[in-house]
Design a protein around this motif. Structure first.
Motif, PDB file in Angstrom:
ATOM      1  N   ILE A 241      22.924 -24.282 -14.333  1.00 46.44           N
ATOM      2  CA  ILE A 241      21.687 -24.181 -13.537  1.00 46.44           C
ATOM      3  C   ILE A 241      20.770 -23.122 -14.137  1.00 46.44           C
ATOM      4  CG2 ILE A 241      20.776 -23.461 -11.277  1.00 46.44           C
ATOM      5  CD1 ILE A 241      23.266 -24.882 -10.017  1.00 46.44           C
ATOM      6  N   ILE A 242      21.335 -21.964 -14.468  1.00 48.38           N
ATOM      7  CA  ILE A 242      20.533 -20.891 -15.064  1.00 48.38           C
ATOM      8  C   ILE A 242      20.034 -21.279 -16.453  1.00 48.38           C
ATOM      9  CG2 ILE A 242      20.796 -18.606 -16.153  1.00 48.38           C
ATOM     10  CD1 ILE A 242      20.130 -18.432 -13.202  1.00 48.38           C
ATOM     11  N   ALA A 243      20.927 -21.830 -17.270  1.00 50.20           N
ATOM     12  CA  ALA A 243      20.546 -22.178 -18.649  1.00 50.20           C
ATOM     13  C   ALA A 243      19.443 -23.235 -18.674  1.00 50.20           C
ATOM     14  CB  ALA A 243      21.769 -22.669 -19.418  1.00 50.20           C
ATOM     15  N   ALA A 244      19.489 -24.163 -17.698  1.00 48.32           N
ATOM     16  CA  ALA A 244      18.490 -25.235 -17.668  1.00 48.32           C
ATOM     17  C   ALA A 244      17.156 -24.774 -17.076  1.00 48.32           C
ATOM     18  CB  ALA A 244      19.028 -26.415 -16.855  1.00 48.32           C
ATOM     19  N   LEU A 245      17.188 -23.816 -16.157  1.00 53.68           N
ATOM     20  CA  LEU A 245      15.966 -23.478 -15.421  1.00 53.68           C
ATOM     21  C   LEU A 245      15.260 -22.210 -15.873  1.00 53.68           C
ATOM     22  CD1 LEU A 245      16.964 -24.252 -11.696  1.00 53.68           C
ATOM     23  CD2 LEU A 245      15.875 -25.757 -13.369  1.00 53.68           C
ATOM     24  N   ALA A 246      16.016 -21.142 -16.115  1.00 55.91           N
ATOM     25  CA  ALA A 246      15.361 -19.835 -16.307  1.00 55.91           C
ATOM     26  C   ALA A 246      14.579 -19.778 -17.611  1.00 55.91           C
ATOM     27  CB  ALA A 246      16.400 -18.726 -16.258  1.00 55.91           C
ATOM     28  N   GLU A 247      13.319 -19.392 -17.469  1.00 55.20           N
ATOM     29  CA  GLU A 247      12.459 -19.281 -18.665  1.00 55.20           C
ATOM     30  C   GLU A 247      12.418 -17.846 -19.172  1.00 55.20           C
ATOM     31  OE1 GLU A 247       8.868 -20.838 -16.660  1.00 55.20           O
ATOM     32  OE2 GLU A 247      10.470 -21.887 -15.600  1.00 55.20           O
ATOM     33  N   GLU A 248      12.847 -16.916 -18.335  1.00 57.24           N
ATOM     34  CA  GLU A 248      12.729 -15.504 -18.699  1.00 57.24           C
ATOM     35  C   GLU A 248      13.862 -14.740 -18.031  1.00 57.24           C
ATOM     36  OE1 GLU A 248       9.728 -12.187 -17.097  1.00 57.24           O
ATOM     37  OE2 GLU A 248       8.682 -13.877 -18.027  1.00 57.24           O
ATOM     38  N   PHE A 249      14.418 -13.766 -18.744  1.00 59.16           N
ATOM     39  CA  PHE A 249      15.504 -12.948 -18.204  1.00 59.16           C
ATOM     40  C   PHE A 249      15.045 -11.503 -18.177  1.00 59.16           C
ATOM     41  CE2 PHE A 249      17.422 -16.788 -19.695  1.00 59.16           C
ATOM     42  CZ  PHE A 249      18.368 -17.078 -18.721  1.00 59.16           C
ATOM     43  N   SER A 250      15.081 -10.903 -17.002  1.00 54.86           N
ATOM     44  CA  SER A 250      14.540  -9.551 -16.865  1.00 54.86           C
ATOM     45  C   SER A 250      15.126  -8.901 -15.619  1.00 54.86           C
ATOM     46  CB  SER A 250      13.016  -9.626 -16.702  1.00 54.86           C
ATOM     47  OG  SER A 250      12.697 -10.308 -15.494  1.00 54.86           O
ATOM     48  N   ASN A 251      14.845  -7.609 -15.460  1.00 46.78           N
ATOM     49  CA  ASN A 251      15.088  -6.985 -14.175  1.00 46.78           C
ATOM     50  C   ASN A 251      14.054  -7.567 -13.206  1.00 46.78           C
ATOM     51  OD1 ASN A 251      17.183  -5.413 -15.156  1.00 46.78           O
ATOM     52  ND2 ASN A 251      15.772  -3.853 -15.911  1.00 46.78           N
ATOM     53  N   THR A 252      14.081  -7.133 -11.957  1.00 39.79           N
ATOM     54  CA  THR A 252      13.172  -7.710 -10.956  1.00 39.79           C
ATOM     55  C   THR A 252      11.755  -7.794 -11.506  1.00 39.79           C
ATOM     56  OG1 THR A 252      14.530  -6.607  -9.305  1.00 39.79           O
ATOM     57  CG2 THR A 252      12.464  -7.573  -8.546  1.00 39.79           C
ATOM     58  N   PRO A 253      11.174  -8.995 -11.551  1.00 35.86           N
ATOM     59  CA  PRO A 253       9.845  -9.125 -12.137  1.00 35.86           C
ATOM     60  C   PRO A 253       8.752  -8.618 -11.193  1.00 35.86           C
ATOM     61  CG  PRO A 253      10.604 -11.257 -11.358  1.00 35.86           C
ATOM     62  CD  PRO A 253      11.721 -10.283 -11.129  1.00 35.86           C
ATOM     63  N   THR A 254       7.567  -8.408 -11.746  1.00 40.21           N
ATOM     64  CA  THR A 254       6.415  -8.052 -10.918  1.00 40.21           C
ATOM     65  C   THR A 254       6.028  -9.277 -10.112  1.00 40.21           C
ATOM     66  OG1 THR A 254       5.679  -6.565 -12.657  1.00 40.21           O
ATOM     67  CG2 THR A 254       4.050  -7.176 -10.993  1.00 40.21           C
ATOM     68  N   MET A 255       6.218  -9.213  -8.825  1.00 35.02           N
ATOM     69  CA  MET A 255       5.915 -10.365  -7.977  1.00 35.02           C
ATOM     70  C   MET A 255       5.803  -9.916  -6.529  1.00 35.02           C
ATOM     71  SD  MET A 255       9.723 -12.227  -7.879  1.00 35.02           S
ATOM     72  CE  MET A 255       9.351 -13.511  -6.700  1.00 35.02           C
ATOM     73  N   LYS A 256       5.085 -10.707  -5.755  1.00 39.46           N
ATOM     74  CA  LYS A 256       5.034 -10.488  -4.312  1.00 39.46           C
ATOM     75  C   LYS A 256       6.119 -11.368  -3.701  1.00 39.46           C
ATOM     76  CE  LYS A 256       2.103 -12.340  -1.256  1.00 39.46           C
ATOM     77  NZ  LYS A 256       0.831 -12.788  -0.722  1.00 39.46           N
ATOM     78  N   VAL A 257       7.122 -10.749  -3.076  1.00 38.38           N
ATOM     79  CA  VAL A 257       8.266 -11.497  -2.533  1.00 38.38           C
ATOM     80  C   VAL A 257       7.943 -12.005  -1.127  1.00 38.38           C
ATOM     81  CG1 VAL A 257      10.704 -11.368  -1.887  1.00 38.38           C
ATOM     82  CG2 VAL A 257       9.890 -10.133  -3.910  1.00 38.38           C
ATOM     83  N   ASN A 258       8.059 -13.304  -0.926  1.00 40.02           N
ATOM     84  CA  ASN A 258       7.804 -13.909   0.388  1.00 40.02           C
ATOM     85  C   ASN A 258       9.082 -14.298   1.122  1.00 40.02           C
ATOM     86  OD1 ASN A 258       5.038 -13.705  -0.092  1.00 40.02           O
ATOM     87  ND2 ASN A 258       4.964 -15.704  -1.096  1.00 40.02           N
ATOM     88  N   ASN A 259      10.101 -14.672   0.363  1.00 36.71           N
ATOM     89  CA  ASN A 259      11.369 -15.098   0.974  1.00 36.71           C
ATOM     90  C   ASN A 259      12.529 -14.550   0.164  1.00 36.71           C
ATOM     91  OD1 ASN A 259       9.309 -17.484   1.354  1.00 36.71           O
ATOM     92  ND2 ASN A 259      10.714 -17.591   3.071  1.00 36.71           N
ATOM     93  N   ILE A 260      13.600 -14.204   0.869  1.00 37.41           N
ATOM     94  CA  ILE A 260      14.813 -13.695   0.223  1.00 37.41           C
ATOM     95  C   ILE A 260      15.984 -14.496   0.784  1.00 37.41           C
ATOM     96  CG2 ILE A 260      16.315 -11.671  -0.100  1.00 37.41           C
ATOM     97  CD1 ILE A 260      13.675 -10.042   0.757  1.00 37.41           C
TER      98      ILE A 260
END
Length: 282
Positions: A241-260
């Motif tokens: 699932i990760i290998a097929a989907l993730a385009e970038e690997f990083s620590n928590t990205p800069t984003m506005k979190v709406n759902n957890i």
């Protein structure tokens, strides 16, 4: 389009992904109705419950297999590909029931779901009339696993037979993840580096180091993270699932979190919560 960040501090498996997505607000009724398009609903039932893992409330998702008829099991011939699901810390609790249950080949029983081939699974998904994103995502994830298995066992992709991965629960985990991601309208996927665990596992071919060969093969090109946990944290399904989907690997990205969302694994560890955390936002 929303961003989905997989925070895999305790690894990743298929059931953890589904649990985390439901926990983050994905609609389980959409999951149930869309999965009916596969026409295998007489082979499984879905269960989900809230559980607390080391102080964190999370969703535990399980696929309960129906039609398990022990008198059809034949223990005399192991299959080459059966090795990689033993002792997985996150896979469904019931999976140990059929690790070595090599069904007789082609005896025509409808419940003989242990040995769907890669080709069978592709046909099942293509015939289901899913939205294009769901179909493409599910096929892409399965292809990652099939190619890894084929490479390890020295056989072409279309000849690969799946044992656990072809079993109903893994089809549900992979297709289900694609259905829920489509339902949540996610367009961008990012992930933390992936901890695979440490130690050794006992599989049909002997004692192997963690990660198991299939998992490591699938995670080629994906940054791995050291973990002191002596267990297999990442399963082939989770890895794919990760290998097929993730385009970038990083620590928590800069984003506005709406759902957890928190998806629970099966094992419980003393010092950390065995959950997958997802953050959805923009």
């Amino acid at each position: 389009m929303s961003v989905l960040y997989f925070d895999c501090f305790s690894g990743i498996s298929g059931d953890m992904v589904i649990g985390a997505l439901i926990d983050a607000g994905a609609d389980i009724t959409v999951l149930e109705s869309e999965l009916k398009k596969l026409h295998i609903e007489d082979e499984y039932e879905l269960k989900q419950k809230k559980i607390v893992k080391n102080g964190i409330t999370s969703t535990k998702f399980d696929v309960v297999l129906l039609n398990e008829k022990p008198h059809h099991h034949n223990h005399s011939h192991e299959h080459e590909h059966e090795h990689h699901h033993h002792n997985h810390s996150h896979e469904h609790e019931h999976e140990h029931h059929h690790h070595n249950h090599s069904h007789e080949h082609e005896h025509g029983h409808h419940h003989d779901h242990q040995h769907r081939s890669y080709r069978d699974i592709v046909q099942l998904i293509e015939a289901a009339d899913f939205p294009e994103q769901v179909q493409d995502m599910a096929l892409n994830i399965f292809k990652k696993i099939g190619e890894a298995e084929g490479k390890i066992h020295g056989m072409p992709l279309e000849n690969v037979h799946f044992h656990e991965v072809g079993a109903v629960d893994s089809i549900i985990d992979i297709v289900g993840a694609a259905i829920l991601i489509h339902d949540l309208k996610i367009g961008v996927f990012k992930s933390s580096p992936i901890p695979v665990g440490s130690g050794k596992i006992h599989i049909d071919h002997g004692v192997y180091p963690v990660p198991a060969p299939a998992t490591l093969e699938i995670l080629q090109g994906v940054p791995l993270m050291h973990s002191d946990v002596t267990a297999e944290l990442t399963t082939p399904t989770g890895a794919a699932i990760i290998a097929a989907l993730a385009e970038e690997f990083s620590n928590t990205p800069t984003m506005k979190v709406n759902n957890i969302g928190y998806g629970a694994g099966t094992k419980t560890f003393k010092d950390h919560p065995n959950v997958l955390r997802v953050m959805i936002g923009e």
